[in-house]
Design a protein around this motif. Structure first.
Motif, PDB file in Angstrom:
ATOM      1  N   HIS A 141      68.914  43.587  79.837  1.00  0.00           N
ATOM      2  CA  HIS A 141      68.806  43.317  78.409  1.00  0.00           C
ATOM      3  C   HIS A 141      69.085  41.837  78.144  1.00  0.00           C
ATOM      4  O   HIS A 141      69.972  41.249  78.764  1.00  0.00           O
ATOM      5  CB  HIS A 141      69.803  44.182  77.625  1.00  0.00           C
ATOM      6  CG  HIS A 141      69.544  44.231  76.167  1.00  0.00           C
ATOM      7  ND1 HIS A 141      69.985  43.262  75.301  1.00  0.00           N
ATOM      8  CD2 HIS A 141      68.855  45.127  75.401  1.00  0.00           C
ATOM      9  CE1 HIS A 141      69.599  43.561  74.068  1.00  0.00           C
ATOM     10  NE2 HIS A 141      68.910  44.691  74.100  1.00  0.00           N
ATOM     11  N   SER A 182      59.264  44.966  79.035  1.00  0.00           N
ATOM     12  CA  SER A 182      59.786  43.690  78.546  1.00  0.00           C
ATOM     13  C   SER A 182      60.473  43.907  77.201  1.00  0.00           C
ATOM     14  O   SER A 182      59.927  44.573  76.324  1.00  0.00           O
ATOM     15  CB  SER A 182      58.653  42.668  78.398  1.00  0.00           C
ATOM     16  OG  SER A 182      59.106  41.462  77.800  1.00  0.00           O
ATOM     17  N   PHE A 183      61.672  43.345  77.049  1.00  0.00           N
ATOM     18  CA  PHE A 183      62.348  43.319  75.756  1.00  0.00           C
ATOM     19  C   PHE A 183      61.849  42.126  74.950  1.00  0.00           C
ATOM     20  O   PHE A 183      61.448  41.101  75.514  1.00  0.00           O
ATOM     21  CB  PHE A 183      63.856  43.172  75.940  1.00  0.00           C
ATOM     22  CG  PHE A 183      64.555  44.402  76.458  1.00  0.00           C
ATOM     23  CD1 PHE A 183      64.691  45.523  75.652  1.00  0.00           C
ATOM     24  CD2 PHE A 183      65.084  44.424  77.735  1.00  0.00           C
ATOM     25  CE1 PHE A 183      65.356  46.658  76.117  1.00  0.00           C
ATOM     26  CE2 PHE A 183      65.748  45.546  78.212  1.00  0.00           C
ATOM     27  CZ  PHE A 183      65.880  46.676  77.401  1.00  0.00           C
ATOM     28  N   ASN A 184      61.905  42.242  73.615  1.00  0.00           N
ATOM     29  CA  ASN A 184      61.678  41.062  72.795  1.00  0.00           C
ATOM     30  C   ASN A 184      62.923  40.177  72.848  1.00  0.00           C
ATOM     31  O   ASN A 184      63.905  40.495  73.529  1.00  0.00           O
ATOM     32  CB  ASN A 184      61.288  41.441  71.362  1.00  0.00           C
ATOM     33  CG  ASN A 184      62.414  42.123  70.608  1.00  0.00           C
ATOM     34  OD1 ASN A 184      63.390  42.596  71.194  1.00  0.00           O
ATOM     35  ND2 ASN A 184      62.284  42.203  69.294  1.00  0.00           N
ATOM     36  N   GLY A 187      66.148  41.805  71.953  1.00  0.00           N
ATOM     37  CA  GLY A 187      66.364  43.106  72.583  1.00  0.00           C
ATOM     38  C   GLY A 187      66.283  44.304  71.662  1.00  0.00           C
ATOM     39  O   GLY A 187      66.765  45.387  72.007  1.00  0.00           O
ATOM     40  N   THR A 188      65.648  44.134  70.487  1.00  0.00           N
ATOM     41  CA  THR A 188      65.529  45.258  69.550  1.00  0.00           C
ATOM     42  C   THR A 188      64.243  46.048  69.751  1.00  0.00           C
ATOM     43  O   THR A 188      64.091  47.126  69.185  1.00  0.00           O
ATOM     44  CB  THR A 188      65.584  44.757  68.102  1.00  0.00           C
ATOM     45  OG1 THR A 188      64.545  43.779  67.906  1.00  0.00           O
ATOM     46  CG2 THR A 188      66.939  44.121  67.804  1.00  0.00           C
ATOM     47  N   LYS A 189      63.298  45.512  70.536  1.00  0.00           N
ATOM     48  CA  LYS A 189      62.042  46.197  70.827  1.00  0.00           C
ATOM     49  C   LYS A 189      61.799  46.178  72.328  1.00  0.00           C
ATOM     50  O   LYS A 189      62.268  45.290  73.047  1.00  0.00           O
ATOM     51  CB  LYS A 189      60.852  45.532  70.117  1.00  0.00           C
ATOM     52  CG  LYS A 189      60.972  45.467  68.602  1.00  0.00           C
ATOM     53  CD  LYS A 189      60.911  46.846  67.973  1.00  0.00           C
ATOM     54  CE  LYS A 189      61.029  46.741  66.443  1.00  0.00           C
ATOM     55  NZ  LYS A 189      61.067  48.089  65.808  1.00  0.00           N
ATOM     56  N   LEU A 190      61.039  47.153  72.790  1.00  0.00           N
ATOM     57  CA  LEU A 190      60.687  47.264  74.200  1.00  0.00           C
ATOM     58  C   LEU A 190      59.203  47.556  74.310  1.00  0.00           C
ATOM     59  O   LEU A 190      58.694  48.469  73.645  1.00  0.00           O
ATOM     60  CB  LEU A 190      61.482  48.401  74.861  1.00  0.00           C
ATOM     61  CG  LEU A 190      61.111  48.746  76.306  1.00  0.00           C
ATOM     62  CD1 LEU A 190      61.595  47.654  77.260  1.00  0.00           C
ATOM     63  CD2 LEU A 190      61.700  50.106  76.702  1.00  0.00           C
ATOM     64  N   PRO A 204      64.387  50.590  71.785  1.00  0.00           N
ATOM     65  CA  PRO A 204      65.066  50.912  73.045  1.00  0.00           C
ATOM     66  C   PRO A 204      66.399  51.633  72.878  1.00  0.00           C
ATOM     67  O   PRO A 204      66.915  52.207  73.836  1.00  0.00           O
ATOM     68  CB  PRO A 204      65.272  49.531  73.691  1.00  0.00           C
ATOM     69  CG  PRO A 204      65.293  48.580  72.546  1.00  0.00           C
ATOM     70  CD  PRO A 204      64.360  49.142  71.521  1.00  0.00           C
ATOM     71  N   TYR A 226      56.946  40.116  76.051  1.00  0.00           N
ATOM     72  CA  TYR A 226      57.140  39.645  74.678  1.00  0.00           C
ATOM     73  C   TYR A 226      57.277  38.132  74.687  1.00  0.00           C
ATOM     74  O   TYR A 226      57.978  37.561  75.530  1.00  0.00           O
ATOM     75  CB  TYR A 226      58.412  40.239  74.079  1.00  0.00           C
ATOM     76  CG  TYR A 226      58.187  41.439  73.196  1.00  0.00           C
ATOM     77  CD1 TYR A 226      57.650  41.298  71.921  1.00  0.00           C
ATOM     78  CD2 TYR A 226      58.537  42.717  73.626  1.00  0.00           C
ATOM     79  CE1 TYR A 226      57.463  42.392  71.086  1.00  0.00           C
ATOM     80  CE2 TYR A 226      58.352  43.828  72.802  1.00  0.00           C
ATOM     81  CZ  TYR A 226      57.812  43.650  71.538  1.00  0.00           C
ATOM     82  OH  TYR A 226      57.622  44.736  70.718  1.00  0.00           O
ATOM     83  N   TRP A 378      75.731  46.863  71.134  1.00  0.00           N
ATOM     84  CA  TRP A 378      74.267  46.997  71.103  1.00  0.00           C
ATOM     85  C   TRP A 378      73.861  48.441  70.820  1.00  0.00           C
ATOM     86  O   TRP A 378      73.019  48.697  69.949  1.00  0.00           O
ATOM     87  CB  TRP A 378      73.668  46.542  72.435  1.00  0.00           C
ATOM     88  CG  TRP A 378      72.200  46.816  72.528  1.00  0.00           C
ATOM     89  CD1 TRP A 378      71.195  46.120  71.925  1.00  0.00           C
ATOM     90  CD2 TRP A 378      71.569  47.893  73.236  1.00  0.00           C
ATOM     91  NE1 TRP A 378      69.975  46.690  72.221  1.00  0.00           N
ATOM     92  CE2 TRP A 378      70.170  47.770  73.029  1.00  0.00           C
ATOM     93  CE3 TRP A 378      72.049  48.925  74.031  1.00  0.00           C
ATOM     94  CZ2 TRP A 378      69.264  48.665  73.586  1.00  0.00           C
ATOM     95  CZ3 TRP A 378      71.137  49.817  74.598  1.00  0.00           C
ATOM     96  CH2 TRP A 378      69.756  49.674  74.365  1.00  0.00           C
TER      97      TRP A 378
END
Length: 407
Positions: A141, A182-184, A187-190, A204, A226, A378
């Protein structure tokens, strides 16, 4: 659409690649022959780790980045898996912590001593066991400490707290094996790509599927990352086996902003991304070149910049974090290329500028080796941007050390 186009005026237009001298590279490495499309290596400012071809279990080697040269056959390994290692990844918040995924269905997290192992390591810091089939994908992450995502041939995506060994999230939404994740930036999107030719976006923390679309026409390996802007860049293949890349907006995932074809080739394209400069380096497995592009808000959005070419094809490749680059030499990227001849070649991407002062315009604040959140924060819903720092101090330190050497 042809990828070979004139780029607009850019401060990175004349960035050039140069292979370091042989004595600054690594030799006699028994690189893994696994057929899985892994990069086979991972690097940070302290160490380069490389998956090896071994018998009687899986292993990888960890080498201090400054200890270049010929690697003796009895060099200490990291060897705790019962079968081949398929992926390795350094923790972005601890340069001594590395995760390994294996054909034996387990993930192990290792604490590497400063200076590298002096004896073969066989006992990990933690072993994670929930997958029923081989584990082929690891992803740390970007902002939360000790949070690791894993994916396997059982099609499960699991998110772990590696400090406690607890599984935090279970995503079961893929009908076939994952190719990439891949995280943005926060780390709020995957985003994931899968053998079913689909690209998917998830929350995620909840595992909720938010969007799905066809990625590339072929079921061969696709990759998605991302970008800092929130857009998604992918690589894959057309139905006719042409390599392709695309740029997509997550809000209209099924309609690419750009879909461009490249050459006919069989090796997967690994997209290596620098969020500081918005440069993407495309490194094909089996290729002798690294092509690099700049992503901008104006058409055609993905601008071809240049190509680095060498003699030996690459079997694997890793990109150094910016804090490990030579700022005093105007180095904007550095790659470690695994070659078929057993060498690990170091390639420096350099901007042709005078190095007598800090080049602030090509070195904005970059990612620090520091987490912004704990795993618990998180998971509870907290959001934080990555911790960044100025490279100016690195420039001053490197310049001072070179001045001392000259004296």
């Amino acid at each position: 659409m042809s990828w070979m186009r004139l780029v607009r005026s850019s401060k990175f237009r004349h960035v050039y690649g140069q292979a370091l001298k042989r004595e600054q590279c690594f030799e006699d490495i028994r690189v893994s022959k696994t057929s899985w499309d892994s990069t086979l290596c991972s690097v940070n400012p302290k160490f380069v780790a490389i998956i090896l071809e071994t018998s009687g279990g899986g292993a990888f080697i960890v080498l201090p980045v400054g200890a270049a040269g010929r690697i003796p056959p009895d060099y200490p390994l990291v060897s705790g898996h019962k079968s081949s290692v398929l992926d390795i990844a350094w923790c972005p918040h601890n340069d001594n912590l590395i995760a390994s995924a294996s054909d034996d269905c387990t993930i192990k997290v290792w604490l590497i001593p400063d200076g590298g192992p002096t004896t073969t390591l066989t006992v990990p810091k933690v072993s994670l066991e929930q997958h029923q089939r081989r584990v082929n994908l690891l992803l740390w992450h970007p902002t939360a400490r000790d949070v690791l995502l894993t994916a396997g041939w059982d099609t499960k995506v699991l998110v772990w707290n590696v400090e406690s060994g607890a599984m935090l999230v279970h995503i079961d939404a893929h009908p076939e094996v994952l190719y990439s994740a891949s995280f943005n930036r926060n780390g709020t999107k995957l985003v994931t790509t899968c053998r079913d030719k689909k690209i998917r976006i998830f929350d995620p923390r909840s595992g909720e599927l938010e969007s799905v679309a066809e990625c590339h026409e072929s079921a061969r390996t696709t990759r998605a990352i991302y970008l800092r802007s929130g857009l998604i860049f992918t690589t894959g293949f057309s139905r006719g086996s042409e390599r392709q890349y695309s740029l997509r907006d997550p809000r209209s995932l099924h309609e690419p902003i750009v879909m461009a074809s490249m050459e006919m080739a069989s090796g997967v394209l690994f997209p290596m991304y620098d969020p500081d400069t918005n440069m993407i380096y495309l490194c094909g497995k089996g290729d002798v070149v690294i092509k690099y592009f700049e992503v901008t808000p104006e058409p055609p959005f993905v601008h071809y910049v240049n190509t680095f070419q060498t003699a030996e094809p690459q079997r694997g490749i890793a990109m150094m974090p910016k804090r490990g680059c030579d700022i005093a030499a105007c180095e904007v990227a550095k790659f470690y290329r695994l070659q078929s001849n057993g060498h690990c070649q170091v390639v420096s991407m350099t901007a042709p500028r005078k190095a007598d002062h800090f080049q602030a315009d090509i070195y904005p604040d970059t990612l620090a080796a520091q987490a912004a959140l704990t795993a618990e924060q998180w998971l509870a819903g907290s959001v934080a941007e990555p911790v960044t720092f100025s490279l100016r101090e690195c420039f001053v330190a490197l310049s001072a050390s070179r001045s001392v050497l000259k004296v």
